[in-house]
Design a protein around this motif. Structure first.
Motif, PDB file in Angstrom:
ATOM      1  N   PRO A  10       0.830  -1.209   0.000  1.00 31.45           N
ATOM      2  CA  PRO A  10       0.000   0.000   0.000  1.00 31.45           C
ATOM      3  C   PRO A  10       0.863   1.258   0.000  1.00 31.45           C
ATOM      4  O   PRO A  10       1.818   1.357   0.773  1.00 31.45           O
ATOM      5  N   PRO A  11       0.595   2.231  -0.873  1.00 32.31           N
ATOM      6  CA  PRO A  11       1.381   3.466  -0.912  1.00 32.31           C
ATOM      7  C   PRO A  11       1.400   4.152   0.437  1.00 32.31           C
ATOM      8  O   PRO A  11       0.403   4.171   1.170  1.00 32.31           O
ATOM      9  N   GLY A  12       2.548   4.707   0.788  1.00 35.17           N
ATOM     10  CA  GLY A  12       2.670   5.447   2.032  1.00 35.17           C
ATOM     11  C   GLY A  12       2.989   4.591   3.237  1.00 35.17           C
ATOM     12  O   GLY A  12       3.144   5.118   4.333  1.00 35.17           O
ATOM     13  N   ARG A  13       3.107   3.268   3.061  1.00 33.43           N
ATOM     14  CA  ARG A  13       3.443   2.388   4.173  1.00 33.43           C
ATOM     15  C   ARG A  13       4.837   1.809   3.973  1.00 33.43           C
ATOM     16  O   ARG A  13       5.300   1.632   2.858  1.00 33.43           O
ATOM     17  N   ILE A  14       5.510   1.527   5.088  1.00 32.94           N
ATOM     18  CA  ILE A  14       6.822   0.891   5.017  1.00 32.94           C
ATOM     19  C   ILE A  14       6.626  -0.615   4.987  1.00 32.94           C
ATOM     20  O   ILE A  14       5.983  -1.196   5.859  1.00 32.94           O
ATOM     21  N   ASN A  15       7.176  -1.241   3.973  1.00 35.93           N
ATOM     22  CA  ASN A  15       7.053  -2.684   3.793  1.00 35.93           C
ATOM     23  C   ASN A  15       8.425  -3.333   3.812  1.00 35.93           C
ATOM     24  O   ASN A  15       9.439  -2.680   3.570  1.00 35.93           O
ATOM     25  N   ASP A  45      10.912   1.657   1.863  1.00 34.84           N
ATOM     26  CA  ASP A  45      10.711   0.233   2.099  1.00 34.84           C
ATOM     27  C   ASP A  45      12.029  -0.463   2.429  1.00 34.84           C
ATOM     28  O   ASP A  45      13.112   0.033   2.109  1.00 34.84           O
ATOM     29  N   PHE A  46      11.932  -1.624   3.058  1.00 31.14           N
ATOM     30  CA  PHE A  46      13.085  -2.455   3.377  1.00 31.14           C
ATOM     31  C   PHE A  46      13.080  -3.687   2.475  1.00 31.14           C
ATOM     32  O   PHE A  46      12.019  -4.267   2.217  1.00 31.14           O
ATOM     33  N   VAL A  47      14.248  -4.083   2.007  1.00 26.89           N
ATOM     34  CA  VAL A  47      14.363  -5.266   1.168  1.00 26.89           C
ATOM     35  C   VAL A  47      15.551  -6.105   1.629  1.00 26.89           C
ATOM     36  O   VAL A  47      16.658  -5.581   1.772  1.00 26.89           O
ATOM     37  N   THR A  48      15.310  -7.371   1.899  1.00 27.56           N
ATOM     38  CA  THR A  48      16.392  -8.323   2.145  1.00 27.56           C
ATOM     39  C   THR A  48      16.701  -9.004   0.816  1.00 27.56           C
ATOM     40  O   THR A  48      15.828  -9.647   0.230  1.00 27.56           O
ATOM     41  N   ILE A  49      17.929  -8.840   0.343  1.00 28.55           N
ATOM     42  CA  ILE A  49      18.315  -9.339  -0.972  1.00 28.55           C
ATOM     43  C   ILE A  49      19.361 -10.431  -0.819  1.00 28.55           C
ATOM     44  O   ILE A  49      20.414 -10.211  -0.223  1.00 28.55           O
ATOM     45  N   GLU A  50      19.060 -11.609  -1.328  1.00 29.43           N
ATOM     46  CA  GLU A  50      20.040 -12.685  -1.332  1.00 29.43           C
ATOM     47  C   GLU A  50      20.995 -12.508  -2.505  1.00 29.43           C
ATOM     48  O   GLU A  50      20.584 -12.088  -3.591  1.00 29.43           O
ATOM     49  N   THR A  51      22.257 -12.830  -2.279  1.00 32.59           N
ATOM     50  CA  THR A  51      23.250 -12.721  -3.334  1.00 32.59           C
ATOM     51  C   THR A  51      24.083 -13.996  -3.399  1.00 32.59           C
ATOM     52  O   THR A  51      24.095 -14.802  -2.467  1.00 32.59           O
ATOM     53  N   LEU A  52      24.783 -14.157  -4.516  1.00 35.80           N
ATOM     54  CA  LEU A  52      25.641 -15.320  -4.724  1.00 35.80           C
ATOM     55  C   LEU A  52      26.988 -14.869  -5.280  1.00 35.80           C
ATOM     56  O   LEU A  52      27.068 -13.884  -6.016  1.00 35.80           O
ATOM     57  N   THR A  53      28.037 -15.599  -4.939  1.00 32.12           N
ATOM     58  CA  THR A  53      29.332 -15.331  -5.536  1.00 32.12           C
ATOM     59  C   THR A  53      29.446 -16.067  -6.863  1.00 32.12           C
ATOM     60  O   THR A  53      29.042 -17.230  -6.987  1.00 32.12           O
ATOM     61  N   CYS A 109      24.017 -10.645 -10.429  1.00 30.07           N
ATOM     62  CA  CYS A 109      23.238  -9.506  -9.913  1.00 30.07           C
ATOM     63  C   CYS A 109      21.810  -9.940  -9.607  1.00 30.07           C
ATOM     64  O   CYS A 109      21.120 -10.477 -10.478  1.00 30.07           O
ATOM     65  N   THR A 110      21.363  -9.700  -8.385  1.00 32.05           N
ATOM     66  CA  THR A 110      19.981  -9.982  -8.003  1.00 32.05           C
ATOM     67  C   THR A 110      19.146  -8.743  -8.290  1.00 32.05           C
ATOM     68  O   THR A 110      19.468  -7.654  -7.863  1.00 32.05           O
ATOM     69  N   GLY A 111      18.048  -8.911  -8.998  1.00 33.33           N
ATOM     70  CA  GLY A 111      17.198  -7.769  -9.336  1.00 33.33           C
ATOM     71  C   GLY A 111      16.848  -7.777 -10.821  1.00 33.33           C
ATOM     72  O   GLY A 111      16.922  -8.811 -11.468  1.00 33.33           O
ATOM     73  N   PRO A 112      16.461  -6.610 -11.352  1.00 38.90           N
ATOM     74  CA  PRO A 112      16.431  -5.294 -10.711  1.00 38.90           C
ATOM     75  C   PRO A 112      15.187  -5.074  -9.851  1.00 38.90           C
ATOM     76  O   PRO A 112      14.221  -5.822  -9.941  1.00 38.90           O
ATOM     77  N   ILE A 113      15.272  -4.032  -9.036  1.00 36.56           N
ATOM     78  CA  ILE A 113      14.164  -3.614  -8.183  1.00 36.56           C
ATOM     79  C   ILE A 113      13.693  -2.243  -8.644  1.00 36.56           C
ATOM     80  O   ILE A 113      14.491  -1.317  -8.787  1.00 36.56           O
ATOM     81  N   PHE A 114      12.406  -2.124  -8.894  1.00 38.48           N
ATOM     82  CA  PHE A 114      11.805  -0.881  -9.378  1.00 38.48           C
ATOM     83  C   PHE A 114      11.405  -0.004  -8.193  1.00 38.48           C
ATOM     84  O   PHE A 114      10.751  -0.469  -7.258  1.00 38.48           O
ATOM     85  N   VAL A 115      11.814   1.257  -8.196  1.00 38.79           N
ATOM     86  CA  VAL A 115      11.461   2.208  -7.137  1.00 38.79           C
ATOM     87  C   VAL A 115      10.431   3.174  -7.692  1.00 38.79           C
ATOM     88  O   VAL A 115      10.716   3.948  -8.622  1.00 38.79           O
ATOM     89  N   HIS A 116       9.242   3.136  -7.150  1.00 40.32           N
ATOM     90  CA  HIS A 116       8.167   4.011  -7.617  1.00 40.32           C
ATOM     91  C   HIS A 116       8.527   5.486  -7.404  1.00 40.32           C
ATOM     92  O   HIS A 116       9.135   5.857  -6.401  1.00 40.32           O
TER      93      HIS A 116
END
Length: 250
Positions: A10-15, A45-53, A109-116
């Motif tokens: 929901p817009p305006g909320r921290i997720n 917002d907060f995002v936990t992103i998994e990565t790999l070598t 590279c994990t993603g991309p992540i779109f930022v509104h």
């Protein structure tokens, strides 16, 4: 970029979102504005992103085996290569014949992540709150994490080795604390790079293409290296950035 994931809160909320590393959420060795976002977020917002070598196939047993995400990313047989393109080079490997993407860019590279509401030319502030090592999923090494360092032909270590033959390419496997509480690693073993034939039949005399499966039946593992030494570690993301107006390698 069109947003297709449908997971925006929901817009305006921290997720808080979690983006796992898998063949469906990563791309290898390049940035591109044509990639579809795997997640869309609002500012704050907060995002936990998994990565790999990209070095994980240096030691399949310690860094891939039992890890569904890593197994899906690194899957490469004579019939299947889950992530074919590795780098921003030509898909037909017409420059060096190394493989799709030619290895012109090595980071997974994990993603991309779109930022509104972000617009072209904006400067985005991204705060990395914590970095935790990816634990080994192999029951034989429970509670541990591993990494790899290559003294490869493109780096300064290659010409600065202590023993003969010099120069040579050497891979060192390190063990670190999976909890992230200890800021040091210790060497497990090392081995000299020996020509590896990838599942598609291409010979790699040097470390010239990321994710080539290392056949440990061909190499000699040397244990007891760097004995009693602790190697300071400073975890970092490897590479992070915004999509450019054109594709580039990383």
């Amino acid at each position: 970029m069109a947003v297709t994931d449908g997971r925006i809160g929901p817009p305006g909320r921290i997720n808080h979102y979690i983006v796992p590393a898998s063949s469906a959420t990563v791309h290898w060795g390049y940035f591109s504005r044509s990639l579809q976002p795997v997640l869309s977020v609002e500012s704050g917002d907060f995002v936990t992103i998994e990565t790999l070598t990209h070095h994980a196939y240096d030691d399949h047993t310690r860094m891939i085996e039992g890890d569904p995400g890593a197994e899906s990313v690194f899957l490469w047989t004579k019939d299947t290569k889950n992530l074919d393109r590795r780098g921003a080079g030509p898909m037909d490997a017409s420059i060096h014949g190394r493989g799709a993407g030619e290895g012109f860019g090595v980071h997974i590279c994990t993603g991309p992540i779109f930022v509104h509401d972000a617009e072209p030319g904006d400067v985005l502030e991204v705060r990395i709150l914590d970095v935790i090592p990816r634990g080994c999923h192999n029951p034989a090494f429970q509670g541990r994490a591993f990494g790899s360092n290559a003294a490869a032909w493109w780096g300064f270590h290659y010409a600065d080795l202590l023993t003969e033959p010099k120069p040579r390419e050497v891979i060192t496997i390190y063990e670190l604390d999976a909890s992230g509480e200890k800021n040091w690693a210790k060497a497990v073993c090392n081995f000299r790079w020996i020509t590896q034939i990838d599942p598609f039949g291409v010979a790699h005399n040097i470390i010239d293409y990321p994710g080539v499966p290392v056949d440990h039946g061909l190499i000699k593992e040397n244990y007891g290296v760097l004995k009693n030494l602790r190697i300071p570690i400073r975890p970092h993301f490897g590479v992070i950035g915004l999509a450019p107006t054109r594709s580039i390698s990383v």
